[in-house]
Design a protein around this motif. Structure first.
Motif, PDB file in Angstrom:
ATOM      1  N   UNK E 115       0.822  -1.225   0.000  1.00 53.18           N
ATOM      2  CA  UNK E 115       0.000   0.000   0.000  1.00 53.18           C
ATOM      3  C   UNK E 115       0.853   1.271   0.000  1.00 53.18           C
ATOM      4  N   UNK E 116       1.804   1.318   0.941  1.00 55.53           N
ATOM      5  CA  UNK E 116       2.620   2.521   1.056  1.00 55.53           C
ATOM      6  C   UNK E 116       3.468   2.770  -0.181  1.00 55.53           C
ATOM      7  N   UNK E 117       3.874   1.684  -0.843  1.00 56.48           N
ATOM      8  CA  UNK E 117       4.661   1.839  -2.068  1.00 56.48           C
ATOM      9  C   UNK E 117       3.776   2.329  -3.202  1.00 56.48           C
ATOM     10  N   UNK E 118       2.576   1.755  -3.298  1.00 60.25           N
ATOM     11  CA  UNK E 118       1.644   2.175  -4.342  1.00 60.25           C
ATOM     12  C   UNK E 118       1.357   3.666  -4.210  1.00 60.25           C
ATOM     13  N   UNK E 119       1.205   4.106  -2.958  1.00 57.76           N
ATOM     14  CA  UNK E 119       0.957   5.525  -2.715  1.00 57.76           C
ATOM     15  C   UNK E 119       2.063   6.376  -3.316  1.00 57.76           C
ATOM     16  N   UNK E 120       3.286   5.888  -3.217  1.00 53.76           N
ATOM     17  CA  UNK E 120       4.433   6.647  -3.709  1.00 53.76           C
ATOM     18  C   UNK E 120       4.653   6.446  -5.201  1.00 53.76           C
ATOM     19  N   UNK E 121       3.691   5.809  -5.872  1.00 53.96           N
ATOM     20  CA  UNK E 121       3.770   5.710  -7.322  1.00 53.96           C
ATOM     21  C   UNK E 121       4.674   4.608  -7.831  1.00 53.96           C
ATOM     22  N   UNK E 122       5.094   3.717  -6.955  1.00 56.08           N
ATOM     23  CA  UNK E 122       5.898   2.582  -7.406  1.00 56.08           C
ATOM     24  C   UNK E 122       5.066   1.730  -8.372  1.00 56.08           C
ATOM     25  N   UNK E 123       5.724   1.176  -9.397  1.00 57.68           N
ATOM     26  CA  UNK E 123       4.979   0.361 -10.350  1.00 57.68           C
ATOM     27  C   UNK E 123       4.396  -0.857  -9.652  1.00 57.68           C
ATOM     28  N   UNK E 124       3.243  -1.270 -10.131  1.00 52.38           N
ATOM     29  CA  UNK E 124       2.475  -2.289  -9.425  1.00 52.38           C
ATOM     30  C   UNK E 124       3.276  -3.572  -9.202  1.00 52.38           C
ATOM     31  N   UNK E 125       3.928  -4.048 -10.260  1.00 52.32           N
ATOM     32  CA  UNK E 125       4.634  -5.331 -10.088  1.00 52.32           C
ATOM     33  C   UNK E 125       5.854  -5.166  -9.191  1.00 52.32           C
ATOM     34  N   UNK E 126       6.506  -4.012  -9.290  1.00 61.14           N
ATOM     35  CA  UNK E 126       7.647  -3.755  -8.417  1.00 61.14           C
ATOM     36  C   UNK E 126       7.184  -3.726  -6.960  1.00 61.14           C
ATOM     37  N   UNK E 127       6.077  -3.018  -6.736  1.00 64.30           N
ATOM     38  CA  UNK E 127       5.562  -2.909  -5.373  1.00 64.30           C
ATOM     39  C   UNK E 127       5.205  -4.282  -4.828  1.00 64.30           C
ATOM     40  N   UNK E 128       4.608  -5.100  -5.680  1.00 66.49           N
ATOM     41  CA  UNK E 128       4.206  -6.416  -5.212  1.00 66.49           C
ATOM     42  C   UNK E 128       5.414  -7.293  -4.924  1.00 66.49           C
ATOM     43  N   UNK E 129       6.430  -7.157  -5.762  1.00 67.32           N
ATOM     44  CA  UNK E 129       7.612  -7.963  -5.492  1.00 67.32           C
ATOM     45  C   UNK E 129       8.255  -7.520  -4.181  1.00 67.32           C
ATOM     46  N   UNK E 130       8.303  -6.212  -3.995  1.00 64.87           N
ATOM     47  CA  UNK E 130       8.859  -5.699  -2.740  1.00 64.87           C
ATOM     48  C   UNK E 130       8.030  -6.204  -1.559  1.00 64.87           C
ATOM     49  N   UNK E 131       6.724  -6.207  -1.735  1.00 64.29           N
ATOM     50  CA  UNK E 131       5.856  -6.673  -0.651  1.00 64.29           C
ATOM     51  C   UNK E 131       6.132  -8.138  -0.344  1.00 64.29           C
ATOM     52  N   UNK E 132       6.282  -8.925  -1.392  1.00 65.61           N
ATOM     53  CA  UNK E 132       6.558 -10.344  -1.177  1.00 65.61           C
ATOM     54  C   UNK E 132       7.878 -10.544  -0.445  1.00 65.61           C
ATOM     55  N   UNK E 133       8.857  -9.702  -0.810  1.00 66.41           N
ATOM     56  CA  UNK E 133      10.126  -9.825  -0.098  1.00 66.41           C
ATOM     57  C   UNK E 133       9.967  -9.459   1.369  1.00 66.41           C
ATOM     58  N   UNK E 134       9.190  -8.426   1.631  1.00 63.95           N
ATOM     59  CA  UNK E 134       8.965  -8.038   3.022  1.00 63.95           C
ATOM     60  C   UNK E 134       8.243  -9.139   3.791  1.00 63.95           C
ATOM     61  N   UNK E 135       7.294  -9.746   3.126  1.00 61.60           N
ATOM     62  CA  UNK E 135       6.577 -10.834   3.798  1.00 61.60           C
ATOM     63  C   UNK E 135       7.539 -11.961   4.134  1.00 61.60           C
ATOM     64  N   UNK E 136       8.477 -12.202   3.216  1.00 61.92           N
ATOM     65  CA  UNK E 136       9.467 -13.228   3.484  1.00 61.92           C
ATOM     66  C   UNK E 136      10.318 -12.832   4.689  1.00 61.92           C
ATOM     67  N   UNK E 137      10.701 -11.555   4.728  1.00 66.39           N
ATOM     68  CA  UNK E 137      11.553 -11.127   5.835  1.00 66.39           C
ATOM     69  C   UNK E 137      10.867 -11.265   7.189  1.00 66.39           C
ATOM     70  N   UNK E 138       9.573 -11.051   7.241  1.00 67.25           N
ATOM     71  CA  UNK E 138       8.891 -11.188   8.528  1.00 67.25           C
ATOM     72  C   UNK E 138       8.346 -12.602   8.719  1.00 67.25           C
TER      73      UNK E 138
END
Ligand code: ATP
Ligand code: ATP
Ligand code: MG
Ligand code: MG
Lengths: 278, 226, 384, 278, 384
Positions: E115-138
């Motif tokens: 969500x926070x990345x999308x707000x900042x205009x990050x491309x959708x697939x990039x944001x989702x990949x970043x989100x997946x990485x974060x989910x992995x980290x936690x």
């Protein structure tokens, strides 16, 4: 949407209003104007000298009282039938809920006059229910009871849909909490579900009451336009409108009477009143 | 002379267009027969009233706005009598902005015309009148009742329309005689219902309305004699 | 040390003594909970487990918020619940305080606490007085007229606890009741909770992540991991002999897998030979799986002779390899209030050092260190 | 409300339905019957042999298309004006909200016919807005635009009240969370507030659309009844009813056509469809 | 011990070094928060305080969820906010993870994190990949497609943390980010949090109730009590020299009020003469207020000669009264994983005993005990 820059008393205010685009105030005001300005025009055109005469005529008074009484009864009936129906829909699996919701919505679409015909066919002398009631010595059509039935028929969907949306939004978590504190189903209903659904309930009651006392078509057909017995305000207005030719003086006067009364009643409904819970 | 009615209540169903006249007739009738209590007139469109009568509405007398509707409820009534007649007039707003003088003017493209829908009595009559006159009109709207036509002309929305003389008299529009209008006459029948709760008073009321007193009241309101 | 090889296993409570006997199978999406447990009468049982292990699901099944997929639950009053015989939550006599306080937003704080009493038909003024007393007990007297949303998180948590305790149920289920409370308040509330539960002899299940809470409040503990019970027993027994890495983490212990090797213990899968001495290792045959358990504070940390990891490793290869001493690499230093935790790898061992030691050692991630452990500080358990 | 004792597939089902009194099913079913049975009667009385002829007449088709198109446009306009208005009310202080809510509710009470007169007085050739528009070469009455305005006037309050109740129930907490993640006001609106208000929005849209395509009185007065231009289904039904003589065949046939179409449209609205979010 | 009389006071960070300078006054109903604090650039500051002290209110004011009543806030980018110049939350560059995870229920877990990345205009697939990485980290890889309500409490907490960390803001405010996590998961998440904050040099404020979390994550700590800052400084300094009872409780220390009395310390308001020796007591004039601070584990517990409290009291009156030894009454015994905490009264002192000692002592509430404390274990602080 409110102006955040205005000086305020030095007390912390939650910055709630700030989370929505301010420009939305424009269409909002346009919408409000569309609703309010025509009424303003009506008031401006009213013939104030004759207004009081029209409004205080016994027929007008009778119609107003009948409208309020039948509207109130119809709203009560709608609550008694509609709230359970709304709860049933809100707590059904999704496809049952969808079917029920469509069934509830259909009468909304029907021109009320056709609804009146339908009611007359059902409860009339020759109708299945009417014939059976007739046998028992009860004739519904052309009585005040018919007015109430017609109003319930047209107003019920509004209550059901408004309450259903609200109950659905609440979810079942608070009900679960209450149940695990030992609250039985009725206790949960009265003390948890309904209070939490209050905004939807209030909206539903207002829609329902407004629709009921504004109801015209179904009443005209099913209950008839008998002054003092079944002539509600809308019918009186219709009669005045048809009888008066060009100057809609009496019709406008009666409309204003209905409006003022409705506003008074709405202001008595909790939640429509200043100072209600947010 | 027929026996005076014993008294009791009397319910009159009257089409919207004759309801004001019926109101006055009822007052005169009550003055004549103090024992009879004529309830407030139940008025609506003729079709609505007919539907209600078919479903057992408790009426004694039915005054319809046209003979077709009366024919529809024929099984429910005793023989009807013609109460009054009415003819069409051209109605224009005060000041007559479009300068409408005759039926032919309704065909002018710059004149906004509203008529009754053909399904309602005044609409049927309008169509017959225009046919007879050979005038082809493109109405802006086909109103569901005379009230709609009068309102639109009165607020200046329409430049002209055809309405009954009685309706034109009541309101803020200017009536202009139309040629050939007296050929297209609308008759208002009145009848007593077979199921009338108070048949004697009903018969008396129907006769009273069609009699001299009733006719005088009707004439005063612009209706013609049968 | 004789207890070491006979660990606190899965000793269930006697059926006769059990107030609650549950064999719960619940499916939720891809997750499956299959846990059998017994809770002794009038006593508190702690439920512990990693995040997402199924603790809340277990409590929801017991309370009646979720239906069983199979299995059965025998409630304290003898009622048996199965998949087909579902008893609604309100008729179980079980009170659940969920993980979320979920105070009724439309009721005042006082009415929230009085809710359970009102349900039971207590007179209004009596219920309110009881609620006020409960608010006083949880340190919130004076907040009765507030709305829940006007309270802080910890205050809401306490109100929810008061609401659950006020009804003195047959079976009380508390899901992390002391979470989001500070140390001081938590201690007070723990005392209130302990007093109330012991004075009313309420059978209770308490989900907690804190070993101190479990020890202070509960007699027994049930450990749930990935939907199944992995250990069960008296709190101290379980914490002393953790059967899984999770329990070791809860108890704040190191738990390292290894094998018996010539009367000592040797770490698994570590090329540098890490051996520990312990009395009990001699009792098991060579090659048998053994888990070494020891406290981070008992691990002595010394600087290695060489400063770099490779240098230290070279040196270590030539040195004799004494039992109870090994070379390790610092992975991470985590400050603690009294010093630091030194995380080392191969095997993964955490050592706790005081601030003074830390200053003397001058450690940084990547540094080699020498770790030492006395035989009496090591407990060996059979590998589960 | 559903039967908990029936055997089910061996999958955990949240015991949600169990928290409400089962006896509520009785009034719920009664309410449903009151809404559905009269329609059933209508269907039963329909003259099936003539039905197709009546329904397939070009005038009926024109009216249906006009109704659907104007109803859809009116609903869109209501969304554009009503959602901002609902948000404004939901986020205003309580007394402002109360006043606004009453203003929005008042037109509900007005018999639509009087509303039509009010619109005519405002937008008519001689009215303040209408005169001005006329000067600009725009004439509203007797056009399809007038139909839309009439429909918006009567349907807007329904949308506003339903959405307002829903937005109020949601509160501002999620909006705050979104804002503190950096979401601007528009982002909050589109991605948080409106999706969360979905049940109320869907209810509002359905009420609004149903009211719009069922609208009769205001349209008849303000827009007139010109087949193919301003004759919507309700006007066609009324006309058919007036011209029907003994049997209300054509009127009933057209009503059924309207009903079936409305159901089809409602089923296309997300949320009224099986399988929608709960 | 010289530090003892010069306690870790309220040493603010230098203005030049401060990323955040706030003087926050907020009124909420009857509650008034009036706290001034500075947070150093690129470092983590812990915020601690009792339940209802105003920590969340402070964070809400910094994030822009609540307006200032007076005072001002200078954000890392230099923007100054006052009562009249309110900047909406979305334009502050401040991300707040509230006490409640408040995941968006209508979005999938992945979209929540993105969500926070999308707000900042990050491309959708990039944001989702970043989100997946974060989910992995936690530790939640594979949960991306779930709805938040399908996650456990601790899992939701981790998603909320991932959502807040994913946007790498100028200023990050975390309200109890590790609450409702078990020890094992908490340790992992603490490591993730520490790595992320130190690698991005994010200025952060973390509300926590756990001294270990504060020590592991933060450089400085600000203590808020009843709406005001009561202590501030480096984490270890504050925990070693608690200025208030709350901080002592957090640090797990006893904190007893007394006065200097002839080179020793004497407890306040206790009739039985309780005296402690400590080097620093000699430095202050007699009668000056002094607070004795010591660890529960350092208190030795012995059985009193008499078994009953009255008997022991009689005996004690006749005995000499040695410094560093006193007679106390057991109020409560609280089991701990390793033994028990003995709560005693007059003065209120907690002693920690091991399981073996506990067994030998055979204590019960009401029993008299003799407590002893070595001078080197006592720290004396000037009474605040
Ligand atoms: N409604 C649901 N649908 C699908 N899966 C669910 C649902 N509810 C919970 N789960 C899954 O069930 C598992 C157990 O959840 P539960 O809430 O019981 O965990 P927990 O032990 O209480 O964890 P925590 O300590 O984090 O609260 C989790 O992995 C979760 O993802
Ligand atoms: N909306 C409100 N109206 C009135 N009082 C409030 C409101 N919100 C909070 N308070 C009061 O403000 C005080 C501080 O609340 P806050 O949430 O900041 O505490 P906290 O330090 O975060 O506590 P916790 O550790 O329990 O979360 C509390 O006493 C609470 O009762
Ligand atoms: Mg849980
Ligand atoms: Mg807080």
């Amino acid at each position: 949407m409110t102006d955040d820059r205005r000086a305020r008393p030095p007390r912390a205010r939650d910055a709630a209003a700030g989370h929505l685009p301010r420009i939305l105030a424009l269409p909002a005001i346009l919408g409000l104007a569309l609703l309010v300005v025509p009424l303003g025009g009506l008031v401006a055109r009213a013939d104030w000298s004759r207004l009081w005469v029209d409004v205080s005529a016994p027929a007008a008074r009778d119609a107003l009282v009948l409208s309020l009484v039948t509207g109130a009864i119809a709203t009560a009936v709608c609550l008694a039938l509609g709230v359970p129906l709304a709860l049933l829909i809100a707590r059904s699996r999704s496809w049952i809920a969808a079917v029920l919701r469509v069934l509830v919505t259909v009468p909304l679409v029907l021109p009320p006059m056709v609804g009146g015909v339908a009611l007359l066919l059902l409860f009339g002398r020759t109708g299945p229910v009417g014939g059976w009631l007739n046998g028992a010595g009860l004739a519904l059509p052309f009585t005040a009871a018919a007015v109430v039935i017609a109003q319930v028929f047209v107003a019920l969907p509004f209550l059901v849909l408004a309450v259903e949306a609200s109950v659905r939004s609440i979810g079942v978590d608070y009900e679960r909490t209450a149940a695990s504190l030992g609250a039985g189903r009725w206790h949960v209903l009265w003390r948890v579900t309904l209070p939490l659904a209050a905004p939807g309930l209030v909206a539903g009651v207002v829609l329902c009451f407004a629709r009921a006392i504004g109801e015209f078509g179904a009443t005209a057909l099913f209950a008839g336009n008998s002054p003092g017995v079944t002539q509600t305000m809308p019918l009186a207005i219709y009669t005045a409108f048809n009888g008066s030719g060009v100057d809609q003086g009496p019709a406008v006067a009666l409309s204003l009477l209905l409006l003022v009364t409705a506003v008074a009643v709405l202001l008595l409904v909790r939640g429509w009143r200043p100072g209600s819970v947010r | 002379a027929p026996a005076a009615p014993e008294g009791g209540a009397l319910t009159v169903y009257a089409a919207a267009s004759v309801a004001p006249a019926m109101e006055e007739i009822a007052q005169a009738f009550e003055a004549r027969y103090p024992g009879v209590d004529v309830r407030p007139i139940v008025s609506d469109g003729s079709q609505v009233l007919a539907t209600q009568l078919e479903e057992g509405a408790p009426a004694d007398v039915f005054a319809s706005a046209d003979e077709a509707t009366m024919a529809r409820v024929a099984p429910l009534i005793h023989d009807p009598a013609v109460l009054a007649t009415n003819t069409l007039v051209l109605a224009v707003p005060p000041g007559n902005p479009a300068g409408v003088q005759a039926l032919e003017d309704l065909a002018r493209p710059d004149v906004t015309v509203v008529l009754c829908a053909e399904d309602v009595p005044c609409g049927a009559a309008s169509a017959r009148l225009l046919d007879a006159a050979g005038v082809a009109v493109e109405p802006a709207s086909l109103e569901q009742n005379v009230g709609g036509v009068v309102t639109k002309i009165a607020v200046g929305e329409a430049d002209a329309g055809l309405v009954y003389r009685t309706d034109a008299l009541r309101g803020d529009v200017v009536a202009i005689e139309a040629d050939g209008a007296d050929e297209v006459v609308n008759r208002y029948p009145i009848a007593v219902l077979r199921a009338a709760p108070n048949p004697e008073a009903a018969r008396e009321f129907a006769e009273f309305a069609a009699g001299p007193e009733g006719r005088a009241i009707l004439a005063e309101l612009g209706f013609g004699a049968p | 040390m004789s207890r070491a090889v006979v660990p606190a296993g899965t000793h269930p409570v006697d059926g006769a003594d059990a107030a609650l006997e549950a064999d719960v199978v619940v499916r939720r999406g891809a997750f499956r909970l299959d846990a059998a447990l017994r809770a002794p009468h009038g006593a508190v049982t702690a439920v512990m487990g990693p995040s997402g292990a199924g603790k809340s699901t277990l409590l929801a099944a017991l309370a009646g918020d979720v239906r069983l997929s199979s299995g059965s639950i025998r409630l304290p009053d003898g009622t048996v619940i199965t998949r087909r015989r579902h008893l609604p939550a309100s008729r179980r006599g079980v009170v659940l305080l969920g993980q979320d306080p979920r105070l009724f937003p439309h009721l005042s704080v006082r009415d929230n606490v009085a809710f359970g009493l009102a349900v039971r038909g207590t007179r209004k003024d009596v219920a309110r007085r009881a609620a006020d007393e409960w608010l006083w007990r949880v340190g919130l007297s004076g907040s009765g007229d507030h709305r829940p949303r006007e309270l802080s998180g910890g205050q809401q948590q306490r109100v929810a606890l008061a609401r659950a305790l006020a009804v003195t149920p047959r079976l009380l289920l508390l899901d992390e009741p002391l979470t989001s409370l500070d140390a001081e308040t938590a201690a007070d509330i723990r005392a209130v909770l302990h007093d109330q539960l012991s004075s009313t002899r309420t059978t209770a299940l308490i989900v907690t992540h804190d070993a101190f809470d479990a020890a202070a409040l509960a007699r027994r503990v049930v450990v749930i991991e990935r939907g199944a019970v992995t250990q069960e027993g008296a709190v101290r027994d379980v914490l002393e002999a953790p059967a899984t890495g999770f329990v070791a983490a809860v108890a704040g212990l190191n738990r390292v897998h290894g094998v018996a090797d010539g009367g000592a213990w040797r770490a698994d899968g570590v090329d540098g030979d890490v051996r520990l001495a312990a009395a009990s290792a001699a009792e098991v045959p060579d090659g048998a799986g053994l888990v070494a358990v020891f406290r981070p504070a008992d691990v002595r940390v010394e600087r290695a002779a060489e400063d770099t990891w490779t240098g230290a490793l070279r040196l270590a290869r030539e040195e004799p390899r004494p039992v109870g001493r090994w070379l390790a690499r610092v992975v991470r230093l985590e400050p603690t209030p009294g010093g630091a935790r030194v995380h080392t790898s191969r095997p993964d061992v955490v050592a706790e050092v005081t601030a003074a030691q830390l200053a003397a050692l001058e450690l940084a991630p990547g540094d080699p260190v020498r770790l030492a452990l006395e035989p009496e500080d090591v407990r060996l358990l059979p590998a589960g």
